[in-house]
Design an enzyme around this catalytic site. Structure first.
Site, short mmCIF file in Angstrom:
data_model
loop_
_atom_site.label_atom_id
_atom_site.label_comp_id
_atom_site.label_asym_id
_atom_site.label_seq_id
_atom_site.Cartn_x
_atom_site.Cartn_y
_atom_site.Cartn_z
N CYS A 10 39.57 43.80 40.03
CA CYS A 10 39.79 42.36 40.17
C CYS A 10 38.72 41.57 39.42
O CYS A 10 37.78 42.13 38.86
CB CYS A 10 39.77 41.97 41.65
SG CYS A 10 38.15 42.18 42.43
N CYS A 13 35.18 42.25 40.51
CA CYS A 13 34.69 43.56 40.08
C CYS A 13 34.26 43.51 38.61
O CYS A 13 33.23 44.06 38.24
CB CYS A 13 35.78 44.62 40.26
SG CYS A 13 36.31 44.82 41.98
#
Length: 78
Positions: A10, A13
């Protein structure tokens, strides 16, 4: 030094990965950075919230995006 970014890939991240690279560059250090997206592998670290940062096999942060400065403080001494 081996660093792992645990998460689904995501936005958070990716940001943690970018900040980790920036911290390494600022410190003049090199490391292998691996992105781990497999949920079973992530659970194997005992991580329940991502993104998470693992340095040399030790989970040092979970559930937040650290700034490059914060990551720098977590890097082991050279």
């Amino acid at each position: 030094m081996e660093i792992k970014i645990l998460g689904s890939g995501c936005k958070k991240c990716v940001a943690l990965g970018d900040n980790t690279q920036a911290a390494l560059k600022a410190a003049g250090r090199e490391a292998t950075i691996e992105k781990v997206t497999d949920i079973i592998a992530i659970a194997g670290y005992g991580v329940m919230s991502t993104p998470a940062l693992v340095i040399d096999g030790k989970v040092v942060s979970t559930g937040k995006v650290l700034s490059p400065k914060e990551v720098g403080f977590l890097l082991p001494a050279a």
